[in-house]
Scaffold this active site. Structure first.
Site, PDB file in Angstrom:
ATOM      1  N   LYS A   1       1.032  -1.232   0.029  1.00  0.00           N
ATOM      2  CA  LYS A   1      -0.076  -0.056  -0.203  1.00  0.00           C
ATOM      3  C   LYS A   1       0.992   1.261   0.075  1.00  0.00           C
ATOM      4  O   LYS A   1       0.503   2.125  -0.582  1.00  0.00           O
ATOM      5  CB  LYS A   1      -0.925  -0.036   1.170  1.00  0.00           C
ATOM      6  CG  LYS A   1      -1.533   1.266   1.451  1.00  0.00           C
ATOM      7  CD  LYS A   1      -2.749   1.453   0.316  1.00  0.00           C
ATOM      8  CE  LYS A   1      -3.798   2.595   0.536  1.00  0.00           C
ATOM      9  NZ  LYS A   1      -3.654   3.750   1.134  1.00  0.00           N
TER      10      LYS A   1
ATOM     11  N   GLU B   1       0.831   6.683  -6.647  1.00  0.00           N
ATOM     12  CA  GLU B   1      -0.179   7.623  -6.707  1.00  0.00           C
ATOM     13  C   GLU B   1       0.062   8.960  -6.583  1.00  0.00           C
ATOM     14  O   GLU B   1      -0.138   9.960  -7.581  1.00  0.00           O
ATOM     15  CB  GLU B   1      -1.150   7.406  -5.446  1.00  0.00           C
ATOM     16  CG  GLU B   1      -2.257   8.488  -5.028  1.00  0.00           C
ATOM     17  CD  GLU B   1      -2.959   8.250  -3.928  1.00  0.00           C
ATOM     18  OE1 GLU B   1      -3.336   7.065  -3.426  1.00  0.00           O
ATOM     19  OE2 GLU B   1      -2.948   9.096  -3.017  1.00  0.00           O
TER      20      GLU B   1
END
Lengths: 338, 338, 338, 338
Positions: B189, B196
């Site tokens: 993550k 991102e």
């Protein structure tokens, strides 16, 4: 409509096939006759010469779409223009520098010929998926090409509509946009590719970090030339990159078409062994950076992505040698050997 | 299944709603009672205290899912652990540092308690769209949580299947993945968020270049402190950024969920006037860079994206002042004034 | 020798003073008569007009040295050239784009006028310390200017000789170098300034890190928008930056003239309070990056240094707003407030 | 004074020689006896074991200076500490992580032993030129070491004094500085090396651009995978890099000690052919970046310089392969071949 396609490479062929699928007729010319010949099966008219292609373009104003490498566009135009008449429309669908569109439009306008620059995104998948078209030129010429753009673009149903857009569907929502006067299409495509470089690099860097996350399990030299691995016991993972890319495709913030493609590549070959890692760049990334610099807009990410490509091709090596020379000079440091 | 959710903020609430939609039952506790109370309408059992929540978790092994800011996770665990029994399973679904998962799993294992780290992507849209779940922990604990993960993840039908994957659908294709032992979920993550940041920055930089593409139409000072605008007549465009973002959504190489969201924001407010431009970062971008540095993997793009956020908050200003001081010192240069 | 100096700003004045100190005679013209008048005390002949300056340049081939902002050089040349005769030599000592030197040399050559581009480094200290001169032009013209270059440059004794150089002192060791044909001088000066940007930024970033090294002593918010400070107890230092810069001046690997100047600035004002941190860039940094991009040579550091200056002037703000918009869209994240 | 030097590598030897040149006496131990033996000629007492070295350190409080690779410091300390008595002073002069100094100082303080961290810059030239010393520790221990620091540092006369400093010469002006409590010396040295990386990279990139400035004279492929060289006729220079580096040494804004060394390397071998370009990094650059990230201070330049070293060692290759895979997937692009 009838359209003359100059260039039957990967992109030109895909355009022709999509146009024929919708009932348009293409005359195709490529300097490599075999490439053009492959398009006969879908109904295209194959020309043996540039002049033959123009002749086969029918009476009245002709539409000639160039789909050739940017480095050849100037030469092709040089041969093409003497064959054209006032009223004809030339489209440059390749990855040309937007400034060339500006000057080409000016010089063709003097002959009454329209020049339209069309940034064409979508790659080889565009034949089925449709192409995203970024268009520059006069309103009149763009209007003339509307049926072509409507066929080539993916259409509004290819993605959910954006909230807050007005009810009436605009061309942007169909996947094509008249961005402004000459050069505007290639400018927007240039920046699109700049962003593409950045997004590719972001994904590639992340994958590379994951791939190295087991470094704590290997031994490491203990000498003055080697940085110790910080907190080695926190780097004992063995990630399956094909599965990681796959899981990110659904529900994550970073889901994207590039990720879809990457997952497919990794599912075939998670180690990417058939690649050497020497990455080409075809111009738009460079021009994007130069525009950022001209305009005084910081573009750290897009530029780093471009430079990474240069480095991948060995272009950093003189600078690296200079670093080694300095380290030897001030500290007697030896170079690292493999 | 029954699950105790600690934290009813944006993300916790979305998880609870999705779980209830599929027939699971959640006990919810939040230090802000009003936040938890809002979940009663969907059937959640609201607890008034942490102990109350644990008590309401039912007989047998309980599942406690923490969805709190990373900076509070340690304190909440400190209060929670004394209330737990051997066999209970604690899930940290927040954006904690993966190293905390490693040490927390070790210390809970000594008490017979399982600790599972679940990186949860999808934002507030996840309630309807499903969440992408990156999971770390023991195989046994992950197996125990399978019904939860199957509900929360988007499912295989939420995207076309990737070519070359085996016929049998894996969990990765459903949108959840057991990435490895403790910490593996938060590690993946973490890198996801690093990517991102990079993708957001790539898009933002591209938009900023387009927005400045009309700079050639304004006047510019001609003094020794101002770089002349190169080729001003090539920067006379007036791009409509909402339309440009929209056109890229269909058929282009850079189509992505972030682009969809950006198009929606721009369709409301192309000038983005209601934002100040001070961009937070919540930890994962930093940890990604620190992992890249530990591992010796270059991450120019991810790092530049992180630093851009620091700069957006004014953190570059001392360095900038130092540059001004040097320029004054060697060249008598004045600073630029607004 | 006699030399006509056009421009009596900071740099032009310093050149004139150094030339007069060595027995040369300068005719000085500046569009601001007061600036030129200040040079009368050192013996310079002040002209009231460009034509007057040229007339006062004496019989035979005249040497006209332009020392004006790059943005004005073209206009000044437009006025100057009609006043010149075949055999005259024009020197552009300013920070012009090297490509302008190439085209100017070509067009002046058609009139029998020599054009020499001289990159001039050293800032306002050059009057006493000497200037580093990077010269482009024909061998004949450069030879003609030799006495000027010998006076302006610092001379071999201003630094220890480099090991392995041949015994005979070259001009490079005196501080001036004929780098190649037209444009070569400004090209080398352009890259010099690119390096200067990089070195300034390296030093500025390092100082900024030191200045923040006490962050562990302040409180920090604990919410989902704020990254926790990793290992706060390792950031409890209170460094005196004036002393740190000073200690680096002697014996360290990073000792440099820029460090000397920085130490002097910090000794006056360690907080650099009188600066706003808005840093100008005057062209060479941009052109260096554009050359790197044209040539396919990665230049991460030089480019980052340039972009830092853009950001210091607020040019990143639209990109920052776009980041905020995306974060709000996918996660409901609020912006950071001061 | 008498000092026990552990480690007789490049740096340890240089320190011993400088100390003996000023009348101090060193006891030297190195795990490689030959290295220590070479110091006998200057009067050093060579010990055969760590215990022997400590024994030879004389009565009363002993000073033990460690000059070993950072990766070995912990092990050496493990062996050393049991041999020490309350009142002894341990100096770590190597490139250790500053956090290790913090914890080592704490644990030695419990035994009444002082720990002083000394960042030591100057490389192998320091023997003659003096070393720049950045010191962390208690005031009492630093005071005890003052005669050593005064000998090792270059002294105030090694550079012109900075304007605005008070009349009385401080230790910073002699080239050594007590920067703060434990770790402060290594922190400042860490940032010093971070800056060093940035300055080296700036210079290396500039030289690489100059070296490529003749690219316009070579042919270039014209295909869709190769960016055309913009404005090839402006890249026809053939710069002599040894002369360029030399000319910058006198009077230019970028004159520095690193430039002096680079000029010497280039004068021997302008093509730097004996280097492979694989550049090591020894920890401080990494820690500097990690501190910048912890502190939220943007450090684009220092980080890029670090990553360039990673890339030089082939660490970017998986990311590069990922880029190639994506380009093949969306566009059918081939990789570049040499």
């Amino acid at each position: 409509m009838r359209l003359i396609m100059i260039g039957a490479g990967r992109m030109g062929s895909a355009l022709v096939q999509r146009l024929h699928g919708a009932g348009h007729t293409c005359v195709v010319y490529d300097q490599n006759p075999a490439a053009a010949a492959e398009l006969e099966h879908c109904g295209a008219i194959v020309a043996n010469s540039l002049a033959g292609a123009v002749d086969a373009g029918g009476p009245g104003p002709r539409i000639i779409w160039l789909m050739v490498p940017a480095a050849l566009t100037g030469a092709v135009l040089g041969d093409l223009v003497p064959l054209l008449l006032s009223g004809d429309v030339v489209v440059d669908g390749g990855n040309s520098f937007y400034r060339d569109a500006v000057s080409r439009a000016q010089s063709l306008a003097e002959k009454g010929i329209e020049f339209v620059d069309v940034g064409t995104s979508g790659g080889i998948y565009g034949r089925d998926r449709g192409f995203c078209l970024m268009v520059g030129g006069t309103a009149a010429a763009v209007e003339q090409l509307r049926p072509i753009f409507e066929t080539l673009s993916p259409g509004v149903h290819s993605a959910p509509r954006t909230q807050n857009r007005p009810d009436a569907v605009t061309t942007a929502e169909q996947g094509w946009l008249h961005c402004g006067p000459a050069g505007a299409g290639h400018f927007v495509k240039m920046v699109h590719n700049g962003i593409e470089y950045g997004q590719m690099a972001a994904l590639a860097e992340g994958l590379a970090i994951l791939r190295s996350a087991g470094a704590g399990t290997s031994d490491r030299r203990a000498d003055a030339e080697t940085a110790p691995l910080g907190d080695a016991h926190f780097y004992n993972y063995d990630f399956q990159l094909d599965d990681v890319a796959e899981v990110w495709r659904r529900g994550s913030v970073i889901s994207s078409w590039l990720l879809d493609l990457t997952a497919a590549s990794l599912s075939q070959d998670p180690d990417l062994e058939r690649f050497s890692g020497r990455v080409a760049d075809s111009g738009e990334g460079r021009w994007t950076v130069q525009a950022a610099v001209d305009l005084g807009v910081p573009a750290h990410v897009l530029t780093a992505a471009l430079y990474q490509r240069f480095s991948s091709r060995g272009e950093a090596i003189y600078a690296d040698k200079a670093l080694s020379a300095m380290r030897e000079a001030f500290g007697g440091h030896r170079e690292v050997h493999v």
